[in-house]
Design a protein around this motif. Structure first.
Motif, short mmCIF file in Angstrom:
data_model
loop_
_atom_site.label_atom_id
_atom_site.label_comp_id
_atom_site.label_asym_id
_atom_site.label_seq_id
_atom_site.Cartn_x
_atom_site.Cartn_y
_atom_site.Cartn_z
N LEU A 1 42.19 43.08 26.53
CA LEU A 1 42.78 42.69 27.81
C LEU A 1 44.31 42.73 27.82
N LEU B 1 46.21 40.64 26.17
CA LEU B 1 46.69 39.26 26.21
C LEU B 1 47.14 38.76 24.83
N ARG C 1 48.19 44.80 33.31
CA ARG C 1 48.03 43.60 34.13
C ARG C 1 47.24 43.93 35.40
N ARG D 1 43.66 43.92 34.58
CA ARG D 1 43.10 42.61 34.23
C ARG D 1 42.61 41.90 35.47
N GLY D 2 41.46 41.33 35.36
CA GLY D 2 40.92 40.60 36.49
C GLY D 2 40.18 41.50 37.44
N MET E 1 37.50 38.14 32.03
CA MET E 1 37.12 37.39 30.86
C MET E 1 36.60 36.02 31.26
N PHE F 1 36.06 32.31 29.63
CA PHE F 1 36.53 31.61 28.43
C PHE F 1 35.57 30.53 27.98
N ASP G 1 35.95 27.08 26.91
CA ASP G 1 35.86 25.72 27.42
C ASP G 1 36.39 25.70 28.85
N SER H 1 39.28 23.22 29.95
CA SER H 1 40.68 23.49 29.63
C SER H 1 41.10 24.85 30.13
N ALA H 2 40.15 25.71 30.42
CA ALA H 2 40.50 27.05 30.85
C ALA H 2 40.78 27.13 32.34
N MET H 3 40.42 26.09 33.06
CA MET H 3 40.75 26.09 34.48
C MET H 3 41.90 25.12 34.69
N GLN I 1 41.54 28.60 42.76
CA GLN I 1 41.70 29.44 41.58
C GLN I 1 40.93 30.74 41.74
N ALA J 1 42.57 34.55 42.13
CA ALA J 1 42.12 35.71 41.35
C ALA J 1 41.78 36.88 42.28
N MET K 1 33.58 29.36 36.52
CA MET K 1 34.41 30.25 35.70
C MET K 1 33.88 31.68 35.80
N MET L 1 34.67 33.16 39.06
CA MET L 1 36.07 33.58 39.12
C MET L 1 36.23 34.93 38.43
N ASP M 1 44.93 26.69 27.58
CA ASP M 1 43.93 27.71 27.90
C ASP M 1 44.06 28.23 29.32
N THR N 1 43.98 31.91 31.05
CA THR N 1 43.10 32.26 32.15
C THR N 1 43.87 32.93 33.27
N ALA O 1 44.69 36.28 32.37
CA ALA O 1 43.50 37.12 32.35
C ALA O 1 43.10 37.56 33.75
N LYS O 2 43.52 36.77 34.75
CA LYS O 2 43.23 37.16 36.13
C LYS O 2 44.09 38.33 36.56
#
Lengths: 342, 324, 588
Positions: free
Chosen positions: A55, A57, A85, A88-89, A94, A96, A98, A101-103, A112, A116, A164, A167, B221, B225, B228-229
């Motif tokens: 990705l 990243l 970039r 991506r998305g 991707m 994730f 958890d 914590s990923a949101m 969110q 995206a 997630m 998204m 994280d 994310t 990643a978007k």
């Protein structure tokens, strides 16, 4: 025709004060649309970094990346950051590990997803919100019209993971990478999420990479499986190859560690002794040799010479000094019987 | 409740300490008469100021003033100081509350102006430093920040006056307080040095706090994310990174602003700005109990108010603390 | 404001060019751009001590004054500091005033509201003043003798107006009258001041006082219209009879005075109205105020001792700055009391030993040297006071560092040939006093007098410590560092509070233990004497007697170091105030 995703000799090294960390050190695989690849390994084996590398990243800590990543005929390692970039998305997304914590805790789930969607689609907020509600519905969130305005902390774990996924899928990506998508969830929810992903993959006809330390997860979904150890691919093959004809002692260990419904969860049939290797001071020779019960069989070679990844048959690749026949014999005679003991 | 405790403490310090040192009511009163006053004048003053009454009665009078108001003989007549009345200065005999309120615009102008400067500069510096960790900019700005935190305001203040006003003549006479409503340009021109000096002190703290917060946040994280978007880096930093970093900044901001409104003692003294802080200094150096009481209560009220507002803003900023 | 900022823009450009060299001589740099270069006459250090500097009759502009603190009050009935009295004459006219001229002539009293000085009768117990014709309040109402009577009456009430001096309370034959606030509508009961007609004021004293014209100079005699009196709020807008009147008074922040249209120069030979307005910034940071004074942003600083320590250094070390400064004698002496209650100081010879042994030039250094601190004092009385006669009974002029020989002789006469130990007290907050105590410790040590140093907080120095005889005796305070300034430059205003044994009370004393019946007697004589010359001679005798009884060790006649920006016009040091005369200052 070249495959949809083709990764060739991918290396991602991070220079640190203590030395060069070779997180990914020569990984090669390919994946077609509609197919699923499972990447399996312990933490620190380089599986997550591989996916981040795809990705684009991995940046930020001055990583050195080399090799080639071809996505739908485009090379990504040499492409501009801005170009990657844009992909991506949209082209690749991707999911994730958890979702809590990923949101972002300060924005609603809807916001969110809307964000995206609007990065890649020039639409009004209202249209994007409709789309977000639609996506939430499709991943099985009840009352999506109401939940769209909720914050991540107001969702349950499974619901968060669904959100997630919604998204990640909002821009209809052709490559979806799921990094430990079910690790944070309890067992019943795990199954639901895996089902959902399988269904959605079919629906969207996307290529899917599932990254996990748990062979059980990939068993359900994968067409092909890549086993990583110390930043390297040590075995690659179809799901059948890995589950029924595994040839690498490490893979045997992983299989032995799989929890099964007919056994006590704490019981480990073939425990892997020791701990994963340091990525700075990778053991010389075969990286796995300090933990390998059969290292003696190849003598000094194990400690001095790095084994090559070699095809044994029909696309099944193994990185081991032992001869294929010897490995197969060990599997048939010593390992398989233990694993299959009821 | 806090106000109550603060007022009792102030009262106790004022009365008990001299009493322990052996001062009589007349001794106390002798602080509030002209030089070389005779014993009769001092004694009359003690009676007028009520120093012969038990401390608890005097405190009661003070509290009564706040809730009911007090009457005062100003000579030719009697005037009523309506509730909430903080009494009259022992020294100048001016009513306390109007005096303080009179000075509020000055302290407000100074504190809010400085706050704008330090938040913008502090946060911006912190963000850039965090994103370019270890760079020359990072080291330089953190070095300056360290200086800012360590240098006392009466030093930076005097130095900046000497350079920008006296040598370069770039700014006006700071002590020339002009209300915003009269002449906004002069207002700003006269306040710019106190703003910058005060901001220098505070911006440093905010830069460090923001930097630390950003370093932590940017490894979260949800930042990964956002990337990643396919979100642009700028939006990742500002919308996702900074947003989460602002919560502790907001807390600190509320407390700082509350304290400042209660009087930027050093800044106001250094720049001769007749604000609440200057008032507090004068009150204490004059042993002027009603003024000290008044300014302490007002300052405490500001701190309480600032905390309340921060708590409310917290809910706005961070949905996780919002009441269901 | 506009002109100011253009000027500062020019200065900025100039300063930028100078910036490299500007750090050391900042004052010099800005000076060259404001005045030094053009036709401004070169000035000299101390020029304004004896003459008017920059005489001008041009009108216009604003006189900008700045003050580190605030006035005790601007209500003429409620103020006690010299600078406050100096300032209040812009808007009030008392019965008499000091002539606003440089030199010794400035110690002379002349009529102000009154046509002339008072006429004593009844052996100095009754004083009569005749008011000038045609004086009006700022609203055009004519001033009458009743307004003077009312002003004096109200100043008696220290509950409402606590700050002023109590001379009228102490000397007028009040007969139970306590002021118009407590005795409403009974001004006629105030028999101590009579107004036989609209232009005549008669004061009746309890006992004769020859120097009553000095009391008549107090702003407490400046007329206050009863109808406009607002008691303790009167300071918000005192009604003017002088050339300027209050436009605004933002309490504790700023005062603005503008021309009083009802002031008639024909009635006032001593004042002019050159400035369009006068602005006073109150509560300024002192160091910064000095800085602005030196750079000409402020025209005059309002306080009694001139520039503070930081600016003093700059003034005295940079000749470009020093030429605009004046070191002027103020009515203040720094001294140490010798406590006769503490043994062996009950013996006059032991006291005299201290007077001989002390190193006065070391103490002069502690107070800042000759320019900023003052001259070595030969006796207690400041030399610029009316009646001063030079005496030097301890040979200080010849031996400013002390006379060890004579000190030892006195010790022997006292029966303490090897010296003794005692304690010296000082005010903690005052570095100069601490250094003085140290200097004394050293110089008295030469003859075997050992000193313990003991500092006390200055706020309570008189109420609880040195000024409380019981405490001083119990704690063996044999020496107490002190200092005193006169209310007005005449013996009574200086001596009475510090050497008259009858003012000693249980605590809060101004006289820290001078007990000599001869002095008390001389004070009474002087007070009753109506002939100014004879009176002056008696005060000189008091000074001599104080030195002979050796209860006080004077060491420094204080100087103030004052700065006048080159743009300030009509500047001179008033011998009376011991600071610049405010009345004549202008800027054009």
């Amino acid at each position: 025709m070249s495959p949809f995703l083709d990764v060739k000799d991918l290396k991602i090294h991070f220079p640190t004060d203590d030395g060069l960390v070779k997180s990914v050190d020569g990984v090669t695989f390919s994946l077609e649309r509609g197919k699923t690849l499972g990447i399996v390994g312990e933490s620190g084996s380089g599986k997550s970094v591989t996916s981040l590398g795809i990705l684009g990243l991995h940046k930020g800590r001055g990583a050195n990346i080399s090799g080639e990543i071809w996505l739908d005929g485009e090379e990504l390692v040499g492409a501009s950051q801005e170009h990657v970039r844009g992909l991506r998305g949209k082209k690749m997304a991707m999911i994730f590990q958890d979702p809590l914590s990923a949101m972002h805790p300060f924005y609603t789930v809807g916001d969110q997803i809307i964000e995206a969607y609007r990065i890649h689609n020039k639409v009004s907020k209202a249209v994007a919100k409709k789309h977000a509600i639609d996506m939430l519905g499709r991943v099985g969130i009840p009352e999506p019209g109401r939940r769209v305005d909720s914050y991540p902390h107001e969702f349950s774990g499974g619901m968060r993971q669904r959100a997630m996924i919604a998204m990640a899928l909002s821009c209809d990506p052709e490559l979806l990478i799921a990094d430990e998508p079910t690790t944070a969830l309890d067992v019943t929810v795990q199954a639901q999420i895996l089902d959902l992903m399988r269904d959605l993959q079919r629906e969207f006809d996307s290529a899917l990479i599932i990254i996990t330390h748990d062979l059980g997860v990939v068993a359900e979904l994968s067409d092909d499986i890549l086993v990583m150890y110390g930043g390297k691919c040590i075995e690659f093959g179809s799901a059948d190859d890995i589950f029924y004809r595994p040839e690498h002692p490490y893979t045997w260990g992983l299989l032995g560690s799989m929890p099964r419904l007919d056994r006590e969860p704490t019981e480990r049939l073939l425990p892997i002794k020791g701990s994963p290797p340091s990525l700075i001071n990778v053991p010389p020779g075969c990286a796995f040799h300090p933990r390998c019960p059969y290292a003696e069989r190849t003598g000094d070679k194990a400690r001095t010479e790095a084994p090559a990844l070699a095809e044994t048959e029909g696309g099944h690749l193994v990185r081991c000094h032992m001869a294929p026949a010897e490995r197969r014999a060990l599997w048939e005679n010593e390992i398989k019987p233990v694993l299959e003991t009821p | 409740m806090l106000l109550f405790v603060v007022s009792i403490a102030t009262f106790a310090i004022f009365f008990l300490v001299p009493r322990l040192a052996g001062m009589s009511a007349d001794d106390l009163a002798s602080r509030y008469v002209g030089k070389a006053a005779n014993a009769q004048v001092i004694h009359d003053t003690a009676i007028r100021l009520g120093f012969n009454d038990p401390v608890i009665v005097q405190y009661g009078r003070f509290v009564k003033g706040i809730f009911v108001g007090v009457d005062r003989n100003y000579g030719p007549g009697v005037e009523h100081c309506p509730a909430p009345c903080l009494g009259y200065s022992y020294v100048s005999q001016n009513p306390v509350l109007p005096d303080i309120l009179n000075r509020l615009p000055i302290t407000l102008s100074m504190a809010l102006g400085a706050a704008v400067v330090w938040v913008i500069f502090g946060v911006a510096t912190g963000v850039v430093s965090a994103l370019r960790r270890g760079s020359f900019f990072d080291r330089l700005s953190m070095g300056i920040a360290l200086a800012g935190v360590s240098l006392p305001i009466f030093f930076t203040g005097i130095v900046s006056l000497a350079i920008f006003r006296d040598q370069l003549g770039l700014v006006g006479d700071v002590a020339d307080w002009v209300p915003f409503s009269e002449d906004p340009l002069t207002w700003a021109n006269n306040l710019i040095l106190p703003w910058v000096t005060l901001a220098f002190l505070y911006a440093a703290g905010y830069a460090r706090l923001t930097r630390a917060g950003m370093l932590e946040t940017m490894s979260e994280d949800y930042i990964r994310t956002a990337r990643a978007k396919g979100l642009a880096e700028r939006a990742v930093v500002l919308k996702h990174g900074l947003r989460a970093t602002l919560t502790p900044v907001l807390t600190m901001f509320g407390l700082d602003l509350g304290l400042l409104l209660g009087g930027a003692v050093l800044t106001e003294s250094t720049f001769s700005l007749p604000g609440i802080g200057k008032y507090a200094v004068d009150a204490i150096s004059n042993n002027d109990l009603p003024q000290v009481m008044g300014v302490t209560l007002i300052a405490a009220a500001f701190i309480i108010l600032a905390n309340l507002i921060v708590d409310m803003l917290y809910a706005v900023v961070d949905p996780r603390v919002r009441l269901a | 404001m506009k002109i100011r900022s253009t000027a500062s823009a020019v200065a900025a450009t100039a300063a930028l060019a100078l910036l490299a060299s500007a750090c050391g001589g900042g004052g010099g740099g800005s000076k060259s751009s404001t005045g030094g270069g053009d036709a401004a006459p070169a000035s000299q250090y101390n020029a304004a001590v004896t003459q008017v500097v920059n005489p001008s009759t041009k009108t216009g502009g604003t006189l900008r004054m700045g003050m580190p603190g605030d006035f005790d009050s601007v209500d003429p009935g409620d103020q006690y500091y010299g600078y406050a009295w100096n300032f209040s004459r812009f808007y009030t006219r008392a019965l008499t005033m000091f002539k606003p001229v440089p030199g010794e002539e400035g110690l002379q009293l002349v009529g102000d509201l009154a046509e002339d000085l008072g006429k004593p009768s009844d052996g100095g117990k009754t004083w009569t003043y005749k008011l000038r014709e045609g004086i009006k309040f700022e609203d055009g109402t004519p001033v009458t003798s009743k307004d003077v009577k009312y002003a004096v009456a109200r100043s008696l009430d220290k509950d409402i107006l606590p700050s002023g001096p109590t001379y009228f309370n102490d000397w007028l034959d009040l007969g139970g009258y306590t002021g118009p606030y407590k005795m409403k509508g009974k001004l006629d009961d105030f028999k101590a001041v009579e107004t036989p007609d609209d232009r005549t004021v008669v004061f009746h004293l309890k006992k004769a006082y020859g120097g009553f014209d000095y009391f008549a100079m107090l702003p407490q005699t400046a007329p206050v219209p009863e109808a406009k009196d607002t008691g303790s709020k009167y300071k918000e807008h005192p009604v003017s009879t002088g050339p300027y009147m209050f436009k605004s008074h933002e309490l504790t922040k700023r005062i603005e005075l503008v021309k009083n249209p009802n002031w008639d120069p024909a009635t006032d030979p001593n004042r002019k109205q050159l400035n369009d307005s006068i602005e006073v910034l109150l509560g300024q940071n002192e160091d910064d105020l000095d800085q602005r004074l030196l750079s000409g942003k402020i025209d005059v600083k309002v306080n009694s001792t001139g520039v503070a320590a930081n600016a003093r250094k700059k003034v005295l070390t940079d000749d470009k700055v020093k030429q605009y400064a004046d070191s002027a004698l103020i009515d203040r002496t720094w001294f140490t009391n010798i406590n006769g209650d503490v043994k062996p100081f009950d013996n006059i010879h032991c006291r005299k030993a201290v007077l001989y042994a002390a190193d006065r030039s070391a103490i002069q250094g502690a107070y800042g040297g000759p320019d900023a601190g003052g001259d070595v004092a030969l006796s207690l009385m400041p030399p610029k006071m009316t009646g001063y006669q030079k005496i030097d009974p301890y040979g200080v002029e010849a031996n400013p560092t002390g006379n060890v020989e004579k000190a030892k002789e006195e010790l022997a006469a006292c029966g303490q040939p090897n010296g003794f130990s005692t304690t010296i007290s000082f005010r903690n907050e005052r570095a100069a006093e601490k250094q003085t105590a140290e200097a004394l410790q050293q110089s008295l040590g030469r003859v075997g007098i050992k000193l313990d140093l003991k500092g006390y907080p200055q706020g309570d120095y008189f109420k609880l410590y040195a000024g409380k005889p019981d405490f001083a005796k119990k704690n063996n305070l044999g020496l107490m560092v002190y200092g005193w300034g006169a209310d007005y430059p005449e013996g009574f205003g200086f001596f009475q509070q510090i050497v008259d044994s009858r003012v000693i009370r249980p605590a809060g004393n101004t006289n820290l233990g001078v007990k000599d019946p001869k002095i008390d007697e001389l004070i009474d004589q002087a007070a009753a004497e109506t002939d100014a010359t004879k009176r002056g001679a008696i005060w000189a005798q008091v000074d001599k007697q104080v030195m002979d009884s050796a209860f006080i060790l004077p060491y420094v006649w204080a100087h103030g170091l004052f700065y006048r920006p080159p743009t300030l016009k009509n500047v001179f040091v008033s011998q009376n105030w011991g600071m610049y005369e405010f009345l004549t200052l202008s800027t054009q």
